[in-house]
Design a protein around this motif. Structure first.
Motif, PDB file in Angstrom:
ATOM      1  N   LYS A  25       0.841  -1.191   0.000  1.00 31.17           N
ATOM      2  CA  LYS A  25       0.000   0.000   0.000  1.00 31.17           C
ATOM      3  C   LYS A  25       0.878   1.244   0.000  1.00 31.17           C
ATOM      4  O   LYS A  25       1.865   1.309   0.746  1.00 31.17           O
ATOM      5  CB  LYS A  25      -0.867   0.047   1.264  1.00 31.17           C
ATOM      6  CG  LYS A  25      -1.770  -1.147   1.491  1.00 31.17           C
ATOM      7  CD  LYS A  25      -3.006  -1.104   0.638  1.00 31.17           C
ATOM      8  CE  LYS A  25      -3.935  -2.254   1.014  1.00 31.17           C
ATOM      9  NZ  LYS A  25      -5.155  -2.277   0.203  1.00 31.17           N
ATOM     10  N   GLN A  31      -5.714   9.362   2.120  1.00 23.18           N
ATOM     11  CA  GLN A  31      -6.203   8.095   2.672  1.00 23.18           C
ATOM     12  C   GLN A  31      -6.347   8.180   4.184  1.00 23.18           C
ATOM     13  O   GLN A  31      -7.311   7.658   4.769  1.00 23.18           O
ATOM     14  CB  GLN A  31      -5.226   6.974   2.297  1.00 23.18           C
ATOM     15  CG  GLN A  31      -5.619   5.596   2.805  1.00 23.18           C
ATOM     16  CD  GLN A  31      -4.603   4.537   2.420  1.00 23.18           C
ATOM     17  OE1 GLN A  31      -3.422   4.823   2.258  1.00 23.18           O
ATOM     18  NE2 GLN A  31      -5.065   3.303   2.258  1.00 23.18           N
ATOM     19  N   ALA A  34      -9.479   9.938   4.960  1.00 18.84           N
ATOM     20  CA  ALA A  34     -10.638   9.067   4.698  1.00 18.84           C
ATOM     21  C   ALA A  34     -10.783   8.033   5.806  1.00 18.84           C
ATOM     22  O   ALA A  34     -11.895   7.733   6.257  1.00 18.84           O
ATOM     23  CB  ALA A  34     -10.480   8.384   3.339  1.00 18.84           C
ATOM     24  N   TYR A  35      -9.651   7.503   6.260  1.00 20.10           N
ATOM     25  CA  TYR A  35      -9.700   6.525   7.341  1.00 20.10           C
ATOM     26  C   TYR A  35     -10.213   7.160   8.633  1.00 20.10           C
ATOM     27  O   TYR A  35     -11.008   6.567   9.367  1.00 20.10           O
ATOM     28  CB  TYR A  35      -8.318   5.898   7.578  1.00 20.10           C
ATOM     29  CG  TYR A  35      -8.371   4.869   8.682  1.00 20.10           C
ATOM     30  CD1 TYR A  35      -8.739   3.557   8.423  1.00 20.10           C
ATOM     31  CD2 TYR A  35      -8.129   5.232  10.008  1.00 20.10           C
ATOM     32  CE1 TYR A  35      -8.849   2.626   9.439  1.00 20.10           C
ATOM     33  CE2 TYR A  35      -8.236   4.309  11.037  1.00 20.10           C
ATOM     34  CZ  TYR A  35      -8.596   3.014  10.741  1.00 20.10           C
ATOM     35  OH  TYR A  35      -8.727   2.104  11.750  1.00 20.10           O
ATOM     36  N   MET A  65      -4.145   1.720  13.479  1.00 19.73           N
ATOM     37  CA  MET A  65      -5.203   0.799  13.071  1.00 19.73           C
ATOM     38  C   MET A  65      -5.357   0.736  11.555  1.00 19.73           C
ATOM     39  O   MET A  65      -5.964  -0.214  11.036  1.00 19.73           O
ATOM     40  CB  MET A  65      -6.530   1.192  13.727  1.00 19.73           C
ATOM     41  CG  MET A  65      -6.592   0.918  15.229  1.00 19.73           C
ATOM     42  SD  MET A  65      -6.469  -0.837  15.635  1.00 19.73           S
ATOM     43  CE  MET A  65      -8.096  -1.407  15.118  1.00 19.73           C
ATOM     44  N   LEU A  66      -4.864   1.742  10.836  1.00 23.03           N
ATOM     45  CA  LEU A  66      -4.877   1.658   9.372  1.00 23.03           C
ATOM     46  C   LEU A  66      -3.889   0.577   8.925  1.00 23.03           C
ATOM     47  O   LEU A  66      -4.221  -0.266   8.085  1.00 23.03           O
ATOM     48  CB  LEU A  66      -4.521   3.015   8.758  1.00 23.03           C
ATOM     49  CG  LEU A  66      -4.399   3.047   7.229  1.00 23.03           C
ATOM     50  CD1 LEU A  66      -5.669   2.580   6.539  1.00 23.03           C
ATOM     51  CD2 LEU A  66      -4.023   4.464   6.746  1.00 23.03           C
ATOM     52  N   LEU A  68      -2.950  -1.844  10.695  1.00 24.68           N
ATOM     53  CA  LEU A  68      -3.513  -3.125  11.127  1.00 24.68           C
ATOM     54  C   LEU A  68      -4.621  -3.579  10.174  1.00 24.68           C
ATOM     55  O   LEU A  68      -4.846  -4.779   9.996  1.00 24.68           O
ATOM     56  CB  LEU A  68      -4.042  -3.011  12.558  1.00 24.68           C
ATOM     57  CG  LEU A  68      -4.320  -4.320  13.288  1.00 24.68           C
ATOM     58  CD1 LEU A  68      -3.111  -5.242  13.269  1.00 24.68           C
ATOM     59  CD2 LEU A  68      -4.756  -4.049  14.718  1.00 24.68           C
ATOM     60  N   GLY A  69      -5.286  -2.613   9.570  1.00 22.63           N
ATOM     61  CA  GLY A  69      -6.275  -2.944   8.547  1.00 22.63           C
ATOM     62  C   GLY A  69      -5.641  -3.643   7.350  1.00 22.63           C
ATOM     63  O   GLY A  69      -6.238  -4.550   6.751  1.00 22.63           O
ATOM     64  N   PHE A  70      -4.418  -3.239   6.999  1.00 16.18           N
ATOM     65  CA  PHE A  70      -3.706  -3.916   5.898  1.00 16.18           C
ATOM     66  C   PHE A  70      -3.414  -5.375   6.284  1.00 16.18           C
ATOM     67  O   PHE A  70      -3.537  -6.280   5.467  1.00 16.18           O
ATOM     68  CB  PHE A  70      -2.388  -3.199   5.586  1.00 16.18           C
ATOM     69  CG  PHE A  70      -2.518  -1.746   5.224  1.00 16.18           C
ATOM     70  CD1 PHE A  70      -3.692  -1.244   4.675  1.00 16.18           C
ATOM     71  CD2 PHE A  70      -1.462  -0.868   5.430  1.00 16.18           C
ATOM     72  CE1 PHE A  70      -3.811   0.103   4.333  1.00 16.18           C
ATOM     73  CE2 PHE A  70      -1.560   0.468   5.096  1.00 16.18           C
ATOM     74  CZ  PHE A  70      -2.734   0.963   4.551  1.00 16.18           C
ATOM     75  N   SER A  72      -5.070  -7.153   8.446  1.00 19.92           N
ATOM     76  CA  SER A  72      -6.349  -7.874   8.454  1.00 19.92           C
ATOM     77  C   SER A  72      -6.756  -8.256   7.036  1.00 19.92           C
ATOM     78  O   SER A  72      -7.291  -9.352   6.810  1.00 19.92           O
ATOM     79  CB  SER A  72      -7.432  -6.998   9.106  1.00 19.92           C
ATOM     80  OG  SER A  72      -8.663  -7.695   9.187  1.00 19.92           O
ATOM     81  N   GLU A  73      -6.490  -7.373   6.078  1.00 19.78           N
ATOM     82  CA  GLU A  73      -6.780  -7.695   4.676  1.00 19.78           C
ATOM     83  C   GLU A  73      -5.954  -8.909   4.232  1.00 19.78           C
ATOM     84  O   GLU A  73      -6.463  -9.802   3.555  1.00 19.78           O
ATOM     85  CB  GLU A  73      -6.471  -6.490   3.780  1.00 19.78           C
ATOM     86  CG  GLU A  73      -6.733  -6.757   2.306  1.00 19.78           C
ATOM     87  CD  GLU A  73      -6.360  -5.571   1.415  1.00 19.78           C
ATOM     88  OE1 GLU A  73      -5.941  -4.530   1.948  1.00 19.78           O
ATOM     89  OE2 GLU A  73      -6.475  -5.701   0.182  1.00 19.78           O
TER      90      GLU A  73
END
Lengths: 146, 157
Positions: A25, A31, A34-35, A65-66, A68-70, A72-73
């Protein structure tokens, strides 16, 4: 997204040593805004350059947490059935991700355990910054459903 | 786009220049974060996440994985929603940073499903000029736990 599960793991990673699909990413300030709206986290350290200049980082940083979102993806891609239904995760946020940086996720199955409910994969997981340092590092467990 | 908030236990808070002042549910006396002892259970907070909010989150993260597709709630959005409520309720200062995170998912949640977040303060101490607060949140749907999280945040004193 780049990378792929290890050769031989046709239905996704399931054995010790299998790598999880790498996610790349480019993190932009747009971004991050937006997050912030999507997650309702408007901490000025992420959004306000003047405020962030006075912090230990000297400039704005992405939400942990962004990143961490990667991860999680990555886990959801590797384990579409198991991650959201029985997955666990434990990580440390070791260094910040700055706007403009390209980061990548890493993951590998380090152990597979037989339990009464089936096989459970333990994975090393992380998010790596352009200089090779770890932004996030930790472990996850995911039921393999077998 | 804000996540819909249907909590009836709204925490209101103010920050003074010198200290973090927290008023819980309007009826409790003003407290600073330092006043809360480990083990303190905050009022339950109920909310739901719509499909549109899930899409906004997935778009922001750039998540096109199976767990974030077809109107599903990306699992990490649930955790982020709970954490943002803790930060909001305590009005943690702008310099607050996230040090570690644990997550345990029981099952996916659906758009519009009523979720109750129950947060317990597990740690609250000062080291090297910063306050370290550990909060544990259980996410319940229909009285059953669907996820839980433990977050360590560092708040400048």
């Amino acid at each position: 997204m780049t990378g792929a599960p290890s050769p031989g793991s046709v239905q996704g990673p399931s054995n010790e040593g299998d790598r999880l699909p790498e996610i790349q990413k480019v993190v932009t300030q747009e971004q991050i805004h937006a997050y912030a709206d999507a997650a309702r986290d408007w901490n000025p350290i992420h959004l306000d350059e003047q405020f962030a200049a006075g912090t230990q980082f000297g400039t704005r940083i992405a939400h942990g947490m962004l990143g961490l979102g990667f991860i999680s993806e990555m886990l959801s891609t590797a384990f579409p059935d198991g991650w959201a239904a029985g997955g666990t995760l434990k990580v440390r946020f070791k260094s910040p991700i700055f706007p403009g940086e390209t980061v990548r996720t890493v993951g590998e199955i380090t152990k597979v355990t037989e339990t009464d409910e089936g096989r459970v994969a333990t994975c090393s997981i992380g998010c790596i910054r352009p200089d090779g340092s770890e932004a996030i590092s930790g472990t996850a467990t995911v039921p393999l459903g077998e | 786009m804000p996540i819909q908030d249907r909590g009836n236990t709204i925490h209101t808070a103010r920050i003074s220049q010198l200290s973090l002042i927290v008023t819980i549910a309007r009826s409790e006396p003003e407290l600073v974060l330092a006043d809360y002892q480990p083990g303190h259970v905050f009022d339950d907070h109920s909310f739901e996440i719509t499909a549109a909010e899930a899409k906004a989150y997935a778009d922001a993260v750039g998540d096109s994985s199976p767990a974030a597709s077809d109107g599903k709630i990306p699992p990490m959005l649930l955790i982020a929603a709970g954490l943002s409520r803790v930060i909001e309720a305590l009005e943690l200062g702008g310099g607050t940073i996230h040090a570690s995170q644990e997550v345990n998912f029981g099952r996916p949640v659906s758009p519009g499903e009523k979720i109750v977040a129950r947060t317990t303060l597990r740690g609250n101490s000062v080291r090297r000029g910063s306050r370290f607060a550990t909060v544990e949140t259980e996410f319940l749907a229909g009285g059953r736990r669907v996820a839980s999280s433990v977050s360590l945040v560092i708040v400048p004193e």
